[in-house]
Write a protein that holds these residues in place. Sequence first.
Motif: not given
Length: 318
Positions: A147-148, A186-188, A209-210, A214-216
């Motif tokens: 998890i990166h 990978q997040i952010g 890849v996130v 997609e997190c907003w």
Amino acid sequence: MSIAERNQPLGGNAMPRFGGIATMMRLPKVETAAGLDAVFVGLPLDIGTSNRSGTRFGPREIRNESVLLRPYNMGTGAAPFDTLQVADIGDIATNPYNLLDSVARIEAGYRELLQHDVIPLGLGGDHTVTLPILRAIAAKHGPVGLIHVDAHADINDEMFGEKIAHGTTFRRAQEEGLLAQGRVVQIGLRGSGYAAEDFDWARRQGFRVVPAEECWNRSLQGLMQEVRQQLGAGPVYLSFDIDGIDPAFAPGTGTPEVAGLTSVQALEIVRGCQGLDLVGGDLVEVSPPYDTTGNTALLGANLLFEMLCVLPGVTIRR
């Protein structure tokens, strides 16, 4: 070993929080990982950076800000010091004049740590440090899930002609077979780039890849449920670059990018690792010279504590 026999953070009524020796959470400083379940280790390095330096001071400042942390997690009920023997082993002596030698020193230091049945939590340091850590981790556990959390994918083939730098870490890790197929998230990721390839290479490797977009405006609890299902059983490593967080919350870093994750989402990500077989983690890219309030290092210290709270075997008390 009873709770009373395990190391505990030094309380504010035993020594004022501005006093005493600066170790992570004011835990004992030890010379060896023998007998420990988890260990904090400093990785003072910034000669792998591409923009603003200063992360060589990150471990020291994270320790300074960690004096505010107490042993019980009020949000999750985690009481890591009830069941885990934890200490601070100090810093690996990096070479301030030679990046490749520093990488070799970090790998050797971790291989020595991992001769013991201990889970290392690293205080960075620029993101170059994660490559030698993964080399040592994979030597013990085999290829690991990852998890990166980061604003950047760190999958450059080279930087200024160099194959090892803080922006090449996960391409090298993939090429060297350190990462488990289909178990990398990978997040952010966000910001400007040179081409779509900056993120698409990772997708072609099977990484999930996130992007930050997609997190907003949402909780990440649902995302982390999906991540746990994807990673499943088997060893997992958590690498958290503080620039994954929006610079409004974490300005003290070398390569800030606007419109990132919030500090609440950061906690959701780490807490969402509960139940995974975490075999190690790191918090990197805190640069104190650009952290005039100390808030970036404070957030980094809290995220490391949250990592400790989701390690296998931690007691949950309500």
